[in-house]
Design an enzyme around this catalytic site. Sequence first.
Site, PDB file in Angstrom:
ATOM      1  N   GLY A  40       0.837  -1.192   0.000  1.00 57.25           N
ATOM      2  CA  GLY A  40       0.000   0.000   0.000  1.00 57.25           C
ATOM      3  C   GLY A  40       0.874   1.246   0.000  1.00 57.25           C
ATOM      4  O   GLY A  40       1.947   1.264  -0.614  1.00 57.25           O
ATOM      5  N   CYS A  41       0.451   2.268   0.696  1.00 63.21           N
ATOM      6  CA  CYS A  41       1.198   3.539   0.752  1.00 63.21           C
ATOM      7  C   CYS A  41       2.641   3.311   1.170  1.00 63.21           C
ATOM      8  O   CYS A  41       2.906   2.804   2.264  1.00 63.21           O
ATOM      9  CB  CYS A  41       0.509   4.469   1.749  1.00 63.21           C
ATOM     10  SG  CYS A  41       1.455   5.946   2.144  1.00 63.21           S
TER      11      CYS A  41
END
Length: 221
Positions: A40-41
Amino acid sequence: MQIFKTLKPIALTVFMLLALVLRGQQAEAQTAETLTVAGGCFWCVESDFESVPGVIDAVSGYTGGHTKNPTYGEVGKSNTGHFEAVEIRFDPSRVSRADLLDLFFRSVDPTDAGGQFCDRGETYRTAVFVSNTDERALAENALAQAEAALGQKIVTPILDAATFYRAEEYHQDYYKGSKLIFTRFGPKRQAAAYKRYRQACGRDARVAQLWGDAAAFAKDH
């Protein structure tokens, strides 16, 4: 004259200390290994793994796509095929690849094939990247153990390593930056804006819900 006699042993001591530091840095560079993951991020993955003893550094970047030297804007449009990823450089005498893989699976939602938390789309999918059969075997074992512990199907793929492109400098160590930026929460220092983003995105709440006491890093935020 006396002052020069005093300074000579001091200078020699400083020189010897510098030599020891440089020698240690060279030895560390020679023994360091890398693990590349997408979770993800990349700000969050970088923040998590730089807190692990034995990790030397973590670099945010892009990998797994078909465009050379992609920019953040290009990757964000989801047309380059890249993952937001982090290259973790670590000292294997202090922390093992297997331990880092275990931490990785327990720091994400590996049951989600559509992104991570509030960040949706192929850019934010999870993945582990491997360079040889030994790394693949370790990753597959970590995945199997995580799946057994979770009791749910894990969809995180184990992929052959591809070119890793370092992200723009403003993404590096974003989580501890001091630059003043404008956010939907108003003007914030970068580190404070990161904390608000992470909380609003629900990352730690979901990881804690999914993994319980085994959740990695969630309790630290």
